[in-house]
Design a protein around this motif. Structure first.
Motif, short mmCIF file in Angstrom:
data_model
loop_
_atom_site.label_atom_id
_atom_site.label_comp_id
_atom_site.label_asym_id
_atom_site.label_seq_id
_atom_site.Cartn_x
_atom_site.Cartn_y
_atom_site.Cartn_z
N SER A 19 -28.03 -33.57 49.91
CA SER A 19 -27.22 -34.73 49.53
C SER A 19 -26.58 -35.39 50.74
CB SER A 19 -26.14 -34.31 48.52
OG SER A 19 -26.72 -33.79 47.35
N ALA A 20 -26.00 -34.59 51.64
CA ALA A 20 -25.39 -35.16 52.83
C ALA A 20 -26.43 -35.90 53.68
CB ALA A 20 -24.71 -34.06 53.65
N PHE A 64 -29.30 -37.40 52.58
CA PHE A 64 -29.73 -38.64 51.93
C PHE A 64 -28.61 -39.67 51.80
CE2 PHE A 64 -33.36 -36.13 50.11
CZ PHE A 64 -34.36 -36.91 50.67
N LEU A 65 -27.39 -39.19 51.58
CA LEU A 65 -26.28 -40.12 51.35
C LEU A 65 -25.64 -40.64 52.63
CD1 LEU A 65 -24.47 -38.34 48.37
CD2 LEU A 65 -25.97 -40.34 48.26
N HIS A 66 -25.73 -39.85 53.71
CA HIS A 66 -25.02 -40.26 54.93
C HIS A 66 -25.87 -40.22 56.20
CE1 HIS A 66 -21.71 -40.94 57.68
NE2 HIS A 66 -22.06 -39.85 58.35
N VAL A 86 -23.67 -30.82 45.64
CA VAL A 86 -23.80 -32.28 45.65
C VAL A 86 -22.42 -32.93 45.66
CG1 VAL A 86 -24.61 -34.30 44.36
CG2 VAL A 86 -26.05 -32.25 44.51
N MET A 91 -20.68 -35.36 48.48
CA MET A 91 -20.12 -36.68 48.19
C MET A 91 -18.71 -36.82 48.73
SD MET A 91 -21.62 -37.17 44.30
CE MET A 91 -20.84 -38.77 44.05
N VAL A 150 -19.05 -37.33 52.47
CA VAL A 150 -19.48 -38.72 52.76
C VAL A 150 -18.34 -39.70 52.54
CG1 VAL A 150 -21.02 -40.57 51.99
CG2 VAL A 150 -21.90 -38.25 52.24
#
Length: 244
Positions: free
Chosen positions: A50-51, A53-55, A233, A237, A240
């Motif tokens: 998640s980190a 893909f998101l950041h 996840v 978030m 991020v």
């Protein structure tokens, strides 16, 4: 300039201390850690993927137009290393057949932690406030990084004392090392280079989470594995959001 060096060194050392605290905690409660390794794997996979893909990936793509190639290089590079370990260590020595489950995440997390050290050098050189904000975001993920690195090394058949040392060197010591190595060359680490390094580490982290941790965790069919994944996840978030 001198003040920014010492502040960056203290911040990166704090990150290493938090990671070491995670290693110490899980070493202190070994039996509990072994019982819940599957949940830690799911949690770590949630954080790492998640980190990324998101950041990390969006950030690196905005910094370097060639970042997608570095992302692929990080992913495939760790895959090739995994194949090497499997072929030349695990298959030739049945007693070491699970080494890859510990060594591959250790390498991916170690690379990422080293680049974290670069980021401390750069952000504190920009301004003390920028460095503090970066520190807040990065320190949040250091504790679980230490835990999962140690647990997976032990899961892979590494003796516990050696696992402590390897986890410390890979997940903790690499951060201040990256800061010390990069600081003298801070003027040479431009936006493009940092973007490439970030993308390279993201490729490695995605490989570790998506192809190494999750498949292993799914084999064991633990009841609350999805909850642990969702927790990872959620933590990603928060990390991020704190960097936004």
């Amino acid at each position: 300039m001198e003040n920014s060096f010492w502040t960056a060194l203290i911040a990166s050392s704090l990150a290493a201390l938090v990671t070491s605290l995670g290693i110490y905690t899980i070493r202190r409660f070994t039996a509990w850690g072994h019982r819940n390794t599957t949940y830690f794997m799911c949690f770590a996979a949630g954080v790492l993927v998640s980190a990324s893909f998101l950041h990390i990936i969006p950030k690196s793509f905005s910094m370097n137009p060639q970042a997608p190639f570095w992302l692929l290089a990080g992913f495939l590079g760790l895959h090739l290393f995994n194949r090497f370990v499997t072929a030349f260590v695990c298959e030739r020595d049945p007693e070491r057949k699970d080494y890859a489950i510990g060594l591959i995440p250790m390498l991916g997390i170690g690379l990422h932690s080293l680049i974290d050290g670069f980021i401390y050098s750069i952000t504190f050189t920009v301004s003390i406030l920028t460095g503090y904000l970066a520190t807040l975001g990065m320190v949040l993920h250091e504790f679980p990084e230490g835990i999962i690195t140690y647990l997976l090394l032990v899961r892979g058949g590494i003796a516990e004392r050696r696992a402590v040392l390897l986890a410390f060197l890979a997940a903790a010591a690499t951060t201040p090392l990256g800061m010390l190595v990069s600081y003298p060359f801070i003027s040479a680490i431009d936006r493009d280079m940092l973007g490439a390094l970030l993308s390279l580490s993201a490729g490695a982290l995605v490989y570790v989470g998506a192809t190494h941790l999750l498949p292993r965790a799914e084999q064991e069919h633990r009841r609350y594995s999805l909850v642990a994944l969702a927790g990872g996840v959620f933590v990603a978030m928060i990390i991020v959001a704190s960097k936004a």
